[in-house]
Structures are given as structure tokens and as C-alpha cells.
Design an enzyme around this catalytic site. Structure first.
Site, PDB file in Angstrom:
ATOM      1  N   ARG A  57     -48.350 -28.132  12.653  1.00  0.00           N
ATOM      2  CA  ARG A  57     -48.810 -28.117  14.162  1.00  0.00           C
ATOM      3  C   ARG A  57     -50.093 -29.181  14.386  1.00  0.00           C
ATOM      4  O   ARG A  57     -50.391 -30.065  15.004  1.00  0.00           O
ATOM      5  CB  ARG A  57     -49.167 -26.881  14.743  1.00  0.00           C
ATOM      6  CG  ARG A  57     -47.874 -26.556  15.537  1.00  0.00           C
ATOM      7  CD  ARG A  57     -48.002 -24.937  15.675  1.00  0.00           C
ATOM      8  NE  ARG A  57     -47.863 -24.413  14.422  1.00  0.00           N
ATOM      9  CZ  ARG A  57     -46.931 -24.113  13.718  1.00  0.00           C
ATOM     10  NH1 ARG A  57     -45.612 -24.046  14.486  1.00  0.00           N
ATOM     11  NH2 ARG A  57     -47.156 -23.695  12.461  1.00  0.00           N
ATOM     12  N   THR A  58     -51.272 -28.609  13.337  1.00  0.00           N
ATOM     13  CA  THR A  58     -52.359 -29.011  13.399  1.00  0.00           C
ATOM     14  C   THR A  58     -52.417 -30.532  13.061  1.00  0.00           C
ATOM     15  O   THR A  58     -52.998 -31.441  13.948  1.00  0.00           O
ATOM     16  CB  THR A  58     -53.402 -28.115  13.066  1.00  0.00           C
ATOM     17  OG1 THR A  58     -53.422 -26.796  13.451  1.00  0.00           O
ATOM     18  CG2 THR A  58     -54.832 -28.635  13.236  1.00  0.00           C
ATOM     19  N   LYS A  86     -60.792 -35.474  -8.620  1.00  0.00           N
ATOM     20  CA  LYS A  86     -61.651 -36.171  -9.686  1.00  0.00           C
ATOM     21  C   LYS A  86     -63.048 -35.608  -9.799  1.00  0.00           C
ATOM     22  O   LYS A  86     -63.681 -36.101 -10.803  1.00  0.00           O
ATOM     23  CB  LYS A  86     -61.525 -37.817  -9.525  1.00  0.00           C
ATOM     24  CG  LYS A  86     -60.554 -38.357  -9.704  1.00  0.00           C
ATOM     25  CD  LYS A  86     -60.653 -39.899  -9.485  1.00  0.00           C
ATOM     26  CE  LYS A  86     -59.288 -40.618  -9.150  1.00  0.00           C
ATOM     27  NZ  LYS A  86     -59.649 -41.850  -8.925  1.00  0.00           N
ATOM     28  N   ARG A 107     -58.878 -30.458   7.361  1.00  0.00           N
ATOM     29  CA  ARG A 107     -58.516 -29.078   6.746  1.00  0.00           C
ATOM     30  C   ARG A 107     -58.910 -28.878   5.578  1.00  0.00           C
ATOM     31  O   ARG A 107     -58.439 -29.636   4.529  1.00  0.00           O
ATOM     32  CB  ARG A 107     -57.200 -28.592   7.499  1.00  0.00           C
ATOM     33  CG  ARG A 107     -56.804 -27.228   6.746  1.00  0.00           C
ATOM     34  CD  ARG A 107     -55.467 -26.595   7.474  1.00  0.00           C
ATOM     35  NE  ARG A 107     -55.636 -26.496   8.946  1.00  0.00           N
ATOM     36  CZ  ARG A 107     -54.486 -26.142   9.461  1.00  0.00           C
ATOM     37  NH1 ARG A 107     -53.401 -25.713   9.000  1.00  0.00           N
ATOM     38  NH2 ARG A 107     -54.790 -25.735  10.830  1.00  0.00           N
ATOM     39  N   HIS A 135     -61.422 -22.596  13.396  1.00  0.00           N
ATOM     40  CA  HIS A 135     -60.559 -23.604  13.772  1.00  0.00           C
ATOM     41  C   HIS A 135     -60.633 -23.857  15.308  1.00  0.00           C
ATOM     42  O   HIS A 135     -60.162 -23.640  16.119  1.00  0.00           O
ATOM     43  CB  HIS A 135     -59.251 -22.794  13.613  1.00  0.00           C
ATOM     44  CG  HIS A 135     -57.800 -23.701  13.605  1.00  0.00           C
ATOM     45  ND1 HIS A 135     -57.950 -25.030  14.037  1.00  0.00           N
ATOM     46  CD2 HIS A 135     -56.780 -23.330  13.241  1.00  0.00           C
ATOM     47  CE1 HIS A 135     -56.835 -25.474  13.986  1.00  0.00           C
ATOM     48  NE2 HIS A 135     -55.831 -24.416  13.571  1.00  0.00           N
TER      49      HIS A 135
HETATM   50  C1  NCD Z   1     -53.217 -21.110  12.046  1.00  0.00           C
HETATM   51  C2  NCD Z   1     -54.210 -21.572  11.019  1.00  0.00           C
HETATM   52  O1  NCD Z   1     -53.803 -22.467  10.332  1.00  0.00           O
HETATM   53  O2  NCD Z   1     -55.155 -20.976  10.902  1.00  0.00           O
HETATM   54  N1  NCD Z   1     -52.012 -22.094  12.221  1.00  0.00           N
HETATM   55  C3  NCD Z   1     -52.218 -23.294  13.119  1.00  0.00           C
HETATM   56  O3  NCD Z   1     -53.093 -23.912  12.830  1.00  0.00           O
HETATM   57  N2  NCD Z   1     -51.418 -23.267  14.319  1.00  0.00           N
HETATM   58  C4  NCD Z   1     -52.715 -19.817  11.972  1.00  0.00           C
HETATM   59  C5  NCD Z   1     -51.880 -19.487  10.910  1.00  0.00           C
HETATM   60  O4  NCD Z   1     -51.821 -20.180   9.812  1.00  0.00           O
HETATM   61  O5  NCD Z   1     -51.747 -18.111  10.869  1.00  0.00           O
END
Ligand code: NCD
Length: 314
Positions: A57-58, A86, A107, A135
Site C-alpha cells: 500500500r505505502t 556495496k 522505507r 510511519h
Molecule cells: C504497516 C507498516 O508497514 O507499518 N503497513 C502499512 O504501511 N499500511 C502495518 C503493518 O505492516 O503491520
């Protein structure tokens, strides 16, 4: 905050007016996010999308946000395909990719890694999740969802359950909710409780906080309930995860018996915390929340690159 040129690293950096600004711009951009209108607000601009930890999703909603605003996306998925493999430092990588992109979304599995990357960067960096840390884009879409679903942000009780220890989504969301008149109920077994330093911050800010391990009692009190996945990837001992993974399960019958008007969300993916039959309830907001992620990420991209103010976006 002055959004133009800002890094979005943590929800701790958000004042109430900042949250309201993101919500306002997201509301304006919603028709584009919902594919009802097209836009070239970000034409000629490039987003670098750097995901060194699993994401569906993100990453896809961030990239969709950029593309539906008419921008371009360059992407690296997985550390094994980057120079980090590397031995390049995160801040060098940040400095380099800044030469190619106008905004960067990252991320990483380590808490603090996105901050290090931002140290070297010369264009805005958006933290899309750093280990168990923060997040912020998820938290902003969650608060946007609360406002849309319940029509307000004051006078509400918000309950959160599951992995409050390792869950970066809850760690982030509470620092936004603290600016509103909300009571927070944290439902977790001892092993998965909200970290003490976060509870302390909230209490220092005058937030009413209740901690309980009693799922039924906690859910009964809530207007908005936020379930989370037990974060398997953060456990050192797999047997500990096995013991805790099914700690709380929300079913349709449970909601109907205990709190039929409940609005229910989850950052997703769910792996058993919410049974499939809950999807039939009108309060099941988690898929709507995932869709809201596009408008909210559009708003953040537009704000940090400073392109609002043109093409009808205030
Ligand atoms: C979450 C995350 O990656 O922290 N997912 C997301 O970004 N929608 C929650 C999770 O992975 O449990």
C-alpha cells in the site's frame, strides 16, 4: 511548520495547524486521487521511491499519488539492488539521489535510518516507515480517515489494539491524536504494551490514556477502533510471536454484540486480527482508509515540493 522543503520524518514534528493543513489539501486533491479528475500539478517533477523493506500500500499509493499529479517516479525496491549493498552510507545515498529527484520517499527496516538518509539529502524526504520507529504518512491517512468517518476529531474515544510495542503506525498516530480532545485506550497484553516513553509524552501533553489487556472492555468504550498486526518481523524469538499472534480477534458478532456503531480501521495487512465477515459492517473503514492514502500522500508531496498555489490547489 513551513512545509516547503521540509522532511516528513516523524509525527512529533506536527502541530495541530499542520495536521489541519494536510487534511485541507488532501480534501482538495481527493477528486484526483479518486480518478474523477486529472492533474498535472507535479508535471516535470520526479519522486524517488526507495523501499528497502516489504510494502504494498505505502509504496504503490505514494507512487500513484505522484503519477496522478502528473509527476514521474524512479524506484529502487530492495536493498540488494542499491549501492547500500556495496557499503555506501545512507547519507551519501541521500545526497546522490537528491541530484535526480525533487522529493524522495523511503522505507527501511531500521529505526532512524530514514533520518540518516535525510541528513545527506538536499530535497525533501518522506519517511514511509523506519523499523518500529515512525510511519507519518500512515498516521496522517488514519487521522484523515477518522475525520471522514466520524465527521470530527474532538470528543472521541480512540482504542488501539495488538502490537503497540513494535507497531510504528500506532507510535505515529498517537502523536497526531494528542492535539485533539480525544481519550486514548491502549489494548495490549503485557508483552506488547505501548512503550513507556510514548505514554509519558502523552501524559505530559495532558492526554487521557487508559491501558488495558481486556479487549472487550476496551472495544466497548471506543468510537474509533484501530487494530494492528503483531509485527512478526520484529521478534527475536519466533515462539514468542506464535504465542501472541492471535491475541485479539475482532469478529462481526463481537462488534454487533458489544459496539454496533463502532468505526473500525487497520493499517493493513491484516493477518487474522479482523475476520472477513467484519467487512460487511458499515463501520468497516480499513479499505476506505487504504484508498484515502492516495489523497493524503498527494497532499504531502505537493506541500513539501511547494507546488500548491497553482492549478486551483490552495
Ligand atoms: C504497516 C507498516 O508497514 O507499518 N503497513 C502499512 O504501511 N499500511 C502495518 C503493518 O505492516 O503491520
Amino acid at each position: 511548520m513551513d512545509f516547503k522543503g521540509a522532511n516528513i520524518l516523524s509525527t512529533r514534528q506536527f502541530e495541530k495547524a499542520d495536521i489541519e493543513r494536510v487534511i485541507e489539501v488532501a480534501e482538495e486533491l481527493e477528486p484526483i486521487a479518486k480518478k474523477e479528475q486529472t492533474s498535472d500539478l507535479m508535471k516535470g517533477k520526479v519522486l524517488a521511491s526507495l523501499f528497502y523493506e516489504a510494502s504494498t500500500r505505502t509504496r504503490l499509493s505514494t507512487e500513484t499519488a505522484m503519477k496522478r499529479l502528473g509527476g514521474e517516479v524512479i524506484t529502487v525496491i530492495g536493498e540488494e539492488y542499491s549501492s547500500l549493498k556495496k557499503g555506501e552510507t545512507l547519507d551519501d545515498t541521500g545526497r546522490i539521489i537528491s541530484c535526480y529527484a525533487d522529493v524522495m520517499a523511503m522505507r527501511h527496516s531500521e529505526e532512524g535510518a530514514v533520518d540518516k538518509f535525510a541528513d545527506g539529502a538536499t530535497v525533501p524526504v518522506i519517511n514511509c516507515g523506519d523499523g518500529p520507529g515512525q510511519h507519518p504518512t500512515q498516521a496522517l491517512l488514519d487521522i484523515f480517515t477518522i475525520k471522514k468517518e466520524l465527521g470530527k476529531l474532538d470528543g472521541l474515544t480512540v482504542a488501539m489494539s495488538g502490537d503497540l510495542k513494535f507497531g510504528r503506525t500506532v507510535h505515529s498516530l498517537v502523536y497526531l491524536l494528542r492535539h485533539f480532545d480525544m481519550k486514548l485506550v491502549f489494548i495490549a497484553p503485557d508483552q506488547l504494551k505501548m512503550p513507556e516513553n510514548i505514554i509519558k509524552d502523552l501524559k505530559n501533553d495532558g492526554v487521557e490514556v487508559e491501558e488495558t489487556a481486556d479487549f472487550t472492555e476496551g472495544v466497548k468504550k471506543a468510537d474509533f477502533f484501530y487494530a494492528t498486526r503483531v509485527q512478526q518481523e520484529r521478534f527475536e524469538d519466533p515462539s514468542e510471536y506464535e504465542k501472541l499472534k492471535d491475541v485479539y480477534v475482532l469478529t462481526k458478532k463481537f462488534v454487533e454484540d458489544n459496539n454496533p456503531d463502532l468505526v473500525i480501521s487497520h493499517p493493513l495487512p491484516r493477518v487474522g486480527e479482523i475476520t472477513k465477515d467484519v467487512d460487511e459492517l458499515k463501520g468497516a473503514a480499513y479499505f476506505r482508509a487504504a484508498a484515502n492514502g492516495v489523497a493524503v500522500r498527494m497532499a504531502l508531496i505537493a506541500l513539501v515540493t511547494g507546488v500548491t498555489g497553482v492549478l486551483g490547489v490552495k
